[in-house]
Enzyme design. Structure first.
Site, PDB file in Angstrom:
ATOM      1  N   HIS A  74       0.839  -1.201   0.000  1.00 38.52           N
ATOM      2  CA  HIS A  74       0.000   0.000   0.000  1.00 38.52           C
ATOM      3  C   HIS A  74       0.877   1.255   0.000  1.00 38.52           C
ATOM      4  O   HIS A  74       0.577   2.228  -0.688  1.00 38.52           O
ATOM      5  CB  HIS A  74      -0.920   0.012   1.222  1.00 38.52           C
ATOM      6  CG  HIS A  74      -2.058  -0.949   1.148  1.00 38.52           C
ATOM      7  ND1 HIS A  74      -1.890  -2.299   1.320  1.00 38.52           N
ATOM      8  CD2 HIS A  74      -3.377  -0.752   0.935  1.00 38.52           C
ATOM      9  CE1 HIS A  74      -3.070  -2.901   1.214  1.00 38.52           C
ATOM     10  NE2 HIS A  74      -3.989  -1.982   0.981  1.00 38.52           N
ATOM     11  N   HIS A 116       1.972  -3.736   9.351  1.00 34.66           N
ATOM     12  CA  HIS A 116       3.362  -3.533   8.949  1.00 34.66           C
ATOM     13  C   HIS A 116       4.185  -2.896  10.062  1.00 34.66           C
ATOM     14  O   HIS A 116       3.650  -2.161  10.892  1.00 34.66           O
ATOM     15  CB  HIS A 116       3.436  -2.609   7.719  1.00 34.66           C
ATOM     16  CG  HIS A 116       2.809  -3.197   6.503  1.00 34.66           C
ATOM     17  ND1 HIS A 116       3.436  -4.126   5.724  1.00 34.66           N
ATOM     18  CD2 HIS A 116       1.607  -2.980   5.915  1.00 34.66           C
ATOM     19  CE1 HIS A 116       2.659  -4.460   4.712  1.00 34.66           C
ATOM     20  NE2 HIS A 116       1.534  -3.780   4.813  1.00 34.66           N
TER      21      HIS A 116
END
Length: 152
Positions: A74, A116
């Site tokens: 992303h 993440h």
């Protein structure tokens, strides 16, 4: 920042576009998005780093190949798309600021929801920038884009 809506939206805009300049930009954006998906998926499969929390991937995660954390796809896509739009669209200053802020928020959100590590996101931003630079180096001309579109 997810790849599927970006690719789908770019293809839709490409189909609806009636100008050569618009088609050229959209074809190169599609190239950049496909490059991003392949690069991130390849590096993720090679590194196999998990996110900060041990969560079992859902069926949707498996279908969208979103199992590993490094690098953050992303974030790479947000950085690449932001840089692409800043370079190829005429935008007023407030929109330019919002575009950069959007990319930053995409990366921040990936850390905040626990998908993440911060290093995954920073690496994603760096990879996204270099993907943009690569697409700029191999930019497809309007003629090349027309040839590819007519092959569809």
């Amino acid at each position: 920042g997810h790849g599927i809506p970006w690719i789908g939206g770019t293809i839709l805009c490409l189909v609806k576009s009636s100008t050569l300049a618009g088609q050229e930009v959209l074809m190169n954006l599609l190239l950049a998005l496909l490059l991003d998906i392949m690069t991130v998926a390849g590096v993720q499969k090679l590194i196999r780093r998990r996110g900060p929390f041990e969560t079992s991937p859902s069926l949707l995660d498996y279908l969208t190949m979103d199992i590993y954390a490094f690098p953050a796809g992303h974030a790479s896509r947000a950085a690449m798309v932001s840089k692409f739009f800043l370079s190829h669209l005429v935008l007023a200053v407030p929109l330019r600021v919002l575009l950069v802020l959007w990319a930053f928020c995409v990366g921040l959100s990936r850390v905040m929801i626990g998908r993440h590590h911060i290093t995954d996101v920073i690496s994603g931003f760096i990879i996204g920038y270099f993907q943009f630079r690569l697409v700029e180096l191999v930019w497809m001309s309007s003629n090349t884009c027309q040839m590819l579109i007519s092959a569809w």
